[in-house]
Design a protein around this motif. Sequence first.
Motif, PDB file in Angstrom:
ATOM      1  N   UNK A   1       0.866  -1.179   0.000  1.00 40.54           N
ATOM      2  CA  UNK A   1       0.000   0.000   0.000  1.00 40.54           C
ATOM      3  C   UNK A   1       0.906   1.233   0.000  1.00 40.54           C
ATOM      4  N   UNK A   2       0.919   1.934  -1.109  1.00 43.80           N
ATOM      5  CA  UNK A   2       1.745   3.132  -1.259  1.00 43.80           C
ATOM      6  C   UNK A   2       0.859   4.347  -1.531  1.00 43.80           C
ATOM      7  N   UNK A   3       1.329   5.513  -1.089  1.00 41.24           N
ATOM      8  CA  UNK A   3       0.574   6.751  -1.233  1.00 41.24           C
ATOM      9  C   UNK A   3       1.362   7.750  -2.070  1.00 41.24           C
ATOM     10  N   UNK A   4       0.644   8.483  -2.916  1.00 36.42           N
ATOM     11  CA  UNK A   4       1.259   9.471  -3.799  1.00 36.42           C
ATOM     12  C   UNK A   4       0.421  10.743  -3.801  1.00 36.42           C
ATOM     13  N   UNK A   5       1.089  11.864  -3.958  1.00 38.38           N
ATOM     14  CA  UNK A   5       0.416  13.154  -4.070  1.00 38.38           C
ATOM     15  C   UNK A   5       0.642  13.703  -5.480  1.00 38.38           C
ATOM     16  N   UNK A   6      -0.446  14.191  -6.076  1.00 42.87           N
ATOM     17  CA  UNK A   6      -0.330  14.802  -7.402  1.00 42.87           C
ATOM     18  C   UNK A   6       0.292  16.195  -7.256  1.00 42.87           C
TER      19      UNK A   6
ATOM     20  N   UNK B   1       4.252  12.357  -6.436  1.00 45.31           N
ATOM     21  CA  UNK B   1       5.292  12.339  -5.406  1.00 45.31           C
ATOM     22  C   UNK B   1       4.929  11.289  -4.360  1.00 45.31           C
ATOM     23  N   UNK B   2       5.860  10.389  -4.086  1.00 43.63           N
ATOM     24  CA  UNK B   2       5.615   9.317  -3.135  1.00 43.63           C
ATOM     25  C   UNK B   2       5.585   9.868  -1.708  1.00 43.63           C
ATOM     26  N   UNK B   3       4.500   9.599  -0.979  1.00 46.65           N
ATOM     27  CA  UNK B   3       4.380  10.044   0.422  1.00 46.65           C
ATOM     28  C   UNK B   3       4.080   8.840   1.316  1.00 46.65           C
ATOM     29  N   UNK B   4       4.645   7.689   0.959  1.00 40.03           N
ATOM     30  CA  UNK B   4       4.334   6.436   1.643  1.00 40.03           C
ATOM     31  C   UNK B   4       4.915   6.373   3.050  1.00 40.03           C
ATOM     32  N   UNK B   5       5.919   7.159   3.373  1.00 33.66           N
ATOM     33  CA  UNK B   5       6.695   6.981   4.603  1.00 33.66           C
ATOM     34  C   UNK B   5       5.844   6.979   5.868  1.00 33.66           C
ATOM     35  N   UNK B   6       4.718   7.662   5.862  1.00 37.71           N
ATOM     36  CA  UNK B   6       3.940   7.773   7.102  1.00 37.71           C
ATOM     37  C   UNK B   6       2.745   6.835   7.111  1.00 37.71           C
ATOM     38  N   UNK B   7       2.803   5.718   6.406  1.00 40.74           N
ATOM     39  CA  UNK B   7       1.685   4.787   6.383  1.00 40.74           C
ATOM     40  C   UNK B   7       2.134   3.361   6.495  1.00 40.74           C
ATOM     41  N   UNK B   8       1.166   2.445   6.417  1.00 42.49           N
ATOM     42  CA  UNK B   8       1.467   1.028   6.479  1.00 42.49           C
ATOM     43  C   UNK B   8       0.515   0.277   5.596  1.00 42.49           C
ATOM     44  N   UNK B   9       0.845  -0.973   5.287  1.00 43.58           N
ATOM     45  CA  UNK B   9       0.027  -1.756   4.371  1.00 43.58           C
ATOM     46  C   UNK B   9      -1.173  -2.370   5.089  1.00 43.58           C
ATOM     47  N   UNK B  10      -0.937  -3.386   5.909  1.00 40.42           N
ATOM     48  CA  UNK B  10      -2.010  -4.109   6.584  1.00 40.42           C
ATOM     49  C   UNK B  10      -2.204  -3.533   7.985  1.00 40.42           C
ATOM     50  N   UNK B  11      -3.455  -3.197   8.317  1.00 41.18           N
ATOM     51  CA  UNK B  11      -3.728  -2.569   9.611  1.00 41.18           C
ATOM     52  C   UNK B  11      -3.351  -3.470  10.786  1.00 41.18           C
ATOM     53  N   UNK B  12      -3.320  -4.771  10.568  1.00 44.88           N
ATOM     54  CA  UNK B  12      -3.004  -5.687  11.669  1.00 44.88           C
ATOM     55  C   UNK B  12      -1.554  -5.574  12.092  1.00 44.88           C
ATOM     56  N   UNK B  13      -0.695  -5.098  11.206  1.00 42.97           N
ATOM     57  CA  UNK B  13       0.732  -4.987  11.533  1.00 42.97           C
ATOM     58  C   UNK B  13       1.237  -3.555  11.422  1.00 42.97           C
ATOM     59  N   UNK B  14       0.375  -2.615  11.018  1.00 43.83           N
ATOM     60  CA  UNK B  14       0.803  -1.228  10.826  1.00 43.83           C
ATOM     61  C   UNK B  14       1.107  -0.566  12.164  1.00 43.83           C
ATOM     62  N   UNK B  15       2.048   0.369  12.138  1.00 42.68           N
ATOM     63  CA  UNK B  15       2.403   1.152  13.325  1.00 42.68           C
ATOM     64  C   UNK B  15       1.231   2.059  13.677  1.00 42.68           C
ATOM     65  N   UNK B  16       0.954   2.187  14.984  1.00 42.37           N
ATOM     66  CA  UNK B  16      -0.150   3.019  15.423  1.00 42.37           C
ATOM     67  C   UNK B  16       0.077   4.496  15.125  1.00 42.37           C
TER      68      UNK B  16
END
Length: 547
Positions: free
Chosen positions: A198-203, A211-226
């Motif tokens: 799961x990656x995030x990008x800003x137009x 522009x990739x803004x993935x650094x502050x997210x996670x893929x699966x909620x079961x293992x994602x950082x709170x």
Amino acid sequence: MQAAIVITLMTLAIAVPLFTRAFALTDVGNAGVFELDGNIVKDSSGTFPTDWGALFDTSGVTQPLPAGALDAHWVNDGPHAVTDLTTFTTGSKDTLDIANAGWQCTPSGNLTPKDDILHSYSLAITPQSGPRMGHLLVYGGFERFTNNGAGDLGLWLLQDPTVACSSTKGAVSFTGAHVVGDILFVGEFSTGGTVTTLNAFEWVGGSSPLMNITATGGADCRTADMTGNFCSRSNTVSISTPWSTQDKTSGPNTLATAEFFEVGIDLTGLFGSNPPCINRFIFDTRTSPSVTATLKDYAEGALATCPTATILTSVSPTPITLGGSATDTATVTLSTASTVDGTVDFKVYGPVATNIPTCNSLAGSFLGVKIGPGVTPQSATSGLFTPSATGFYFWTATYNPATPRNGNTAFTTCGDGGELLVVASIPKITAFGFTNTPDNGDPTLGSGTVVYSVTIHSYDTLDVMLSGSLTVSGTANTIMCTGGNMLPLSASLPAGMDATFSLTCTYSGTSGQTVSATISAMFTDTNGVTGAVSGSPTTYTFTIQKL
């Protein structure tokens, strides 16, 4: 020992499902707002966390939203058996602008089963409590027809509300365009229901528009950082749907493993206190989780994270007479259950001679009047405006929101309903007197003839109608006036002219008795303005001194 082992294993067999269920109730950033648990049914007993099954009824109609919710929408993009009017043409890419034929749609009757979207849905909410209180959170979910392959998907959160496309024949260009700050999420989930990417990008536009803004997210909620600002879930087991749906292999209203996907996003966490105003969401399926992948099916819907503001105004009182004052009250209403907060600028123009809206000459202004903060609707009132001349005045009001979360700038225009102030001049008594013809030339003798007269002048630019009376009375023994002791003051008084009334009376009496004349005059102008003539009511009295 064997018995103990058996008991232990039985205990674990019971405990594991319970723990799995407990851990399944995840939410982005531990917000506690939504059940990102890989199913559609609301499992919690309280209002929060909520789930898709509590937001929409069995037909997909949005139900009353919980506190803090801004908007929610459900979109039908199935069933698989009918031609889909919303699929991408081969050349459409995430890296292309929507405008200028960058994105095009076409009908399709042979979508790859794993790429066919059945339904999609969205929710925007601002939590009223918890670790993400006040943040703008967006949730999205979709269903696909079958799970015979990994699920590759994208989710666009778009600011332009006009983005849309549908075609019954051939390629059709999308309406609308990208806006800097649009957000794209691309991901992949396995056939077992685990979200692997799961990656995030800003137009941002330009030659490298994403522009990739993935650094502050996670893929699966079961293992994602709170502390993460986005995460997602897919269903790891077969689940039911509250609404009618049909996948390839299951019974009615049932989705097999990895046929459902949902995501939670903290836009405030990603963008700070001023996240973009989302107006559209588009889920798509694709050949891979790459931004250059070939796009397949899509489902689009509205999602308003920034409410739309409307403003209504009312001048009070109106009409008024010259020398009086009036105020303008503006009421701002938002399209969602959001907070009105900002200022209102009031302006008043005039005077003009007719009620044709004219806003050329500024007569007064009240700028920066505070409105809110408070739940919609909220009102603000201008200061007192005291006109210096008669005529017609036209007000305008502009709502300036504190942030996009408080709505858009909204304003009234010259001549809008409720914004007309009519100011009329007050006709004035300019002469009020008497002439007396007594016996032996003495006005205080016990008998005589008196003529009372009153003159009323109109200072207005409008004709007025006069009404009222001139009444003679007193304690004298006899007071008799020609035509009666009360003279009606009924006449038309043209603008800038005089109206004179007189009454002749005879009297007789003794020392100390009185004869009085009272004038009580009213006016009504051509705009329906009514009032007392200036100087009215008034009374003139003389006392008989000697016989």
